[in-house]
Design a protein around this motif. Structure first.
Motif, PDB file in Angstrom:
ATOM      1  N   ASN A 139       0.836  -1.205   0.000  1.00 62.12           N
ATOM      2  CA  ASN A 139       0.000   0.000   0.000  1.00 62.12           C
ATOM      3  C   ASN A 139       0.871   1.255   0.000  1.00 62.12           C
ATOM      4  O   ASN A 139       0.770   2.108   0.863  1.00 62.12           O
ATOM      5  CB  ASN A 139      -0.922   0.043   1.225  1.00 62.12           C
ATOM      6  CG  ASN A 139      -1.810  -1.174   1.301  1.00 62.12           C
ATOM      7  OD1 ASN A 139      -2.319  -1.619   0.285  1.00 62.12           O
ATOM      8  ND2 ASN A 139      -1.962  -1.724   2.493  1.00 62.12           N
ATOM      9  N   PRO A 140       1.751   1.374  -0.968  1.00 64.13           N
ATOM     10  CA  PRO A 140       2.755   2.445  -0.919  1.00 64.13           C
ATOM     11  C   PRO A 140       2.137   3.835  -1.045  1.00 64.13           C
ATOM     12  O   PRO A 140       1.184   4.043  -1.794  1.00 64.13           O
ATOM     13  CB  PRO A 140       3.650   2.137  -2.122  1.00 64.13           C
ATOM     14  CG  PRO A 140       2.795   1.358  -3.050  1.00 64.13           C
ATOM     15  CD  PRO A 140       1.878   0.548  -2.187  1.00 64.13           C
ATOM     16  N   ASP A 141       2.678   4.775  -0.283  1.00 63.03           N
ATOM     17  CA  ASP A 141       2.279   6.185  -0.383  1.00 63.03           C
ATOM     18  C   ASP A 141       3.289   6.917  -1.270  1.00 63.03           C
ATOM     19  O   ASP A 141       4.169   6.306  -1.878  1.00 63.03           O
ATOM     20  CB  ASP A 141       2.185   6.797   1.020  1.00 63.03           C
ATOM     21  CG  ASP A 141       3.474   6.603   1.806  1.00 63.03           C
ATOM     22  OD1 ASP A 141       4.514   6.295   1.179  1.00 63.03           O
ATOM     23  OD2 ASP A 141       3.451   6.754   3.039  1.00 63.03           O
ATOM     24  N   GLY A 142       3.178   8.230  -1.324  1.00 64.87           N
ATOM     25  CA  GLY A 142       4.047   9.015  -2.200  1.00 64.87           C
ATOM     26  C   GLY A 142       5.509   8.964  -1.793  1.00 64.87           C
ATOM     27  O   GLY A 142       6.398   9.019  -2.646  1.00 64.87           O
ATOM     28  N   ASP A 143       5.777   8.855  -0.486  1.00 63.98           N
ATOM     29  CA  ASP A 143       7.170   8.765  -0.050  1.00 63.98           C
ATOM     30  C   ASP A 143       7.766   7.426  -0.468  1.00 63.98           C
ATOM     31  O   ASP A 143       8.927   7.353  -0.898  1.00 63.98           O
ATOM     32  CB  ASP A 143       7.249   8.954   1.472  1.00 63.98           C
ATOM     33  CG  ASP A 143       8.686   9.132   1.973  1.00 63.98           C
ATOM     34  OD1 ASP A 143       9.565   9.487   1.163  1.00 63.98           O
ATOM     35  OD2 ASP A 143       8.921   8.921   3.181  1.00 63.98           O
ATOM     36  N   ALA A 144       6.957   6.366  -0.369  1.00 60.08           N
ATOM     37  CA  ALA A 144       7.432   5.034  -0.747  1.00 60.08           C
ATOM     38  C   ALA A 144       7.749   4.984  -2.245  1.00 60.08           C
ATOM     39  O   ALA A 144       8.865   4.647  -2.647  1.00 60.08           O
ATOM     40  CB  ALA A 144       6.365   3.994  -0.386  1.00 60.08           C
ATOM     41  N   VAL A 145       6.768   5.339  -3.080  1.00 57.78           N
ATOM     42  CA  VAL A 145       6.970   5.239  -4.533  1.00 57.78           C
ATOM     43  C   VAL A 145       7.995   6.272  -5.011  1.00 57.78           C
ATOM     44  O   VAL A 145       8.870   5.964  -5.828  1.00 57.78           O
ATOM     45  CB  VAL A 145       5.630   5.437  -5.288  1.00 57.78           C
ATOM     46  CG1 VAL A 145       5.845   5.214  -6.778  1.00 57.78           C
ATOM     47  CG2 VAL A 145       4.561   4.487  -4.772  1.00 57.78           C
ATOM     48  N   GLY A 146       7.904   7.506  -4.497  1.00 56.39           N
ATOM     49  CA  GLY A 146       8.830   8.563  -4.921  1.00 56.39           C
ATOM     50  C   GLY A 146      10.277   8.243  -4.563  1.00 56.39           C
ATOM     51  O   GLY A 146      11.193   8.471  -5.358  1.00 56.39           O
TER      52      GLY A 146
END
Lengths: 331, 331
Positions: free
Chosen positions: A24-31
């Protein structure tokens, strides 16, 4: 900086690198994943960026997102190094990625969560960073890898999703200095804001309208809540992503300390989100219903009828709030 | 920097100083006025900070706002210097303040608008600054006046209101570096965000609900609008301040280029606000109805029946949009 040096050494000597982040990645994870991943691709590494499931549609604008793979797509299962970003422990990675990492030569753990379990062979864990993206930028500067506009856009996304666009309490002078550097490297902040905040669906606004119809306040005006029924969700045609942001409305009212959103996600199953402004520890409140989170943002799931759940949880919130007030604002 | 040196010299040699800003002041106007004003008070100057009318309630949280005076409250009408902040020309100051300034020894003009008329004896006009507050910070650092947390909170407010919390296109690396410095000087960013963005009234949310009920899209999905009738406004108990922010909703939809908000402010009088995302020059569109503004945000007022006004203006917007598309996205 010592641990960043060690990270740099492992990356420099490895060619075949598996990179991943939490489920469930957020923007910090994917970015952070794409920011560091693109940098290593540009350095000539054989990088595989993998997530256990497809990333949320909202992050598909990120440069390089087309390079992300699912575990089943991998052409090899042998790696010289594994790099895990923004992830407190290995169990949060999902799929069979933990086993793949166990087989990698060295595991690098780059994260900013204070609860990180230091599961890596090398751990660059900096709880003072507001986002993992900040640590990735430091690493790139240390390694002398050029920060392209695409990398900067990814790291800028990482930074603003974890600081709520520089609005949350965790925003520091360092966050703003990082943002300044990323803009100078060409981060497209207009694109990012457009893609993150101006892509609402008609159904999400219809759900907001349905929610506003239920907006209620406690007698003293310090608790506000909205209750969205399963029927509302069905008739609006919304998915769970569309519900994001609705929790901000009850809390945004003048004089309100706690905002609560009730969502009947299935008949008889109610997801409850809590947000507080200044003094109520909603992590503790949510924990009393088997949930959890942070001091200012937490949640839980309860079973039963929506109206009953609202009555019960508002009553308990009133009790927590009364105790917090009696303790001089510290709950 | 030359003009800032000249500003510093005038301020240093003057004791009795009149300070003011434009009518209908926004956060940059009030924050810059109070930020510089408090700094000069702390330096022992006899400063009078004056606005033509009371400032909007939303800015009353700003440290030092209790020192603001109306022209009628002034104990003297003689000043060694006048300092005007965030104001394009003298006619925008309001009341009898322009005459008072004419009688002052020297007039200092500190602003960031490109349209500034350079009306001062000394003009520190920097159109590259996203907010006048940025120039004020440079001035304080140049003059060596300590930046207290109260001053920093004012200048931080100036910065975020003019950059839309670092979201607007005008946000630069310099803005973020200024924010970093202000946080280090003790700007209370949590207070500012709470006071600016979490003070909604119940009636403003009821008006938002009424507006959402009228949300409409053009056939091609590129124009979205909401129309709030005079009755809606009356029955919600809203004032004009409560309407702020509602214009963001139609524009926030995925695929929409132009958002329009129609507000029937009096029976038969309709205020129209336009916002565009990427390519439609809404300043030109609004001008065709006798209004104006900027490329991405503009407005006008039309007379007549609400439904007729909506039909006419949506039709004209469709024409402007068609022309803009035919011109390759440049209108």
């Amino acid at each position: 900086m010592g641990s960043l040096d060690a990270v740099a050494r492992i990356i420099e000597k490895s060619n075949k690198i598996l990179m991943t982040t939490h489920v469930n990645p957020d923007g910090d994870a994917v970015g952070s994943l794409l920011g560091l991943g693109l940098a290593l691709v540009n350095s000539g590494k054989d990088v595989m960026m993998v997530t256990a499931a497809p990333i949320p549609a909202v992050y598909q604008y990120l440069p390089g997102s087309e390079l992300l793979q699912l575990p089943s797509m991998l052409s090899t299962r042998e790696f010289e190094a594994g790099v895990v970003l923004d992830c407190t422990d290995l169990s949060r990675i999902g799929g069979d990625l933990p086993e793949l990492l166990n087989g990698a030569g060295s595991v690098v753990n780059i994260d900013h969560h204070i609860s990180n379990t230091h599961f890596g062979d090398v751990n660059a864990v900096d709880p003072k960073a507001a986002a993992t993206g900040e640590i990735v930028l430091d690493l790139l500067l240390l390694m002398g890898i050029p920060v392209t506009p695409d990398i900067a856009t990814n790291l800028y996304t990482a930074l603003i999703t974890d600081t709520g666009s520089f609005r949350h309490q965790n925003t520091t002078a360092r966050c703003h200095r990082t943002a300044a550097v990323l803009l100078e490297y060409g981060a497209d902040h207009v694109l990012v804001h457009n893609c993150l905040y101006e892509q609402r669906t008609l159904s999400s606004l219809m759900l907001l309208k349905a929610g506003l119809e239920t907006l209620s306040l406690s007698k003293d005006g310090r608790i506000a809540w909205m209750a969205i029924s399963y029927e509302d969700i069905l008739s609006s045609g919304c998915n769970m992503e569309d519900c994001e942001g609705i929790i901000d409305y009850p809390k945004s009212l003048r004089g309100v300390e706690v905002g609560i959103l009730f969502k009947e996600v299935k008949p008889g199953e109610i997801k409850v989100s809590f947000r507080s402004k200044q003094y109520l520890d909603v992590n503790r409140l949510a924990a009393s219903f088997g949930g959890g989170g942070h001091e200012r943002a937490a949640g839980c799931t309860v079973k039963g009828n929506l109206a009953d759940a609202v009555a019960m949880i508002v009553r308990t919130t009133e009790e927590h709030l009364r105790l917090a007030m009696n303790n001089g604002g510290v709950s």
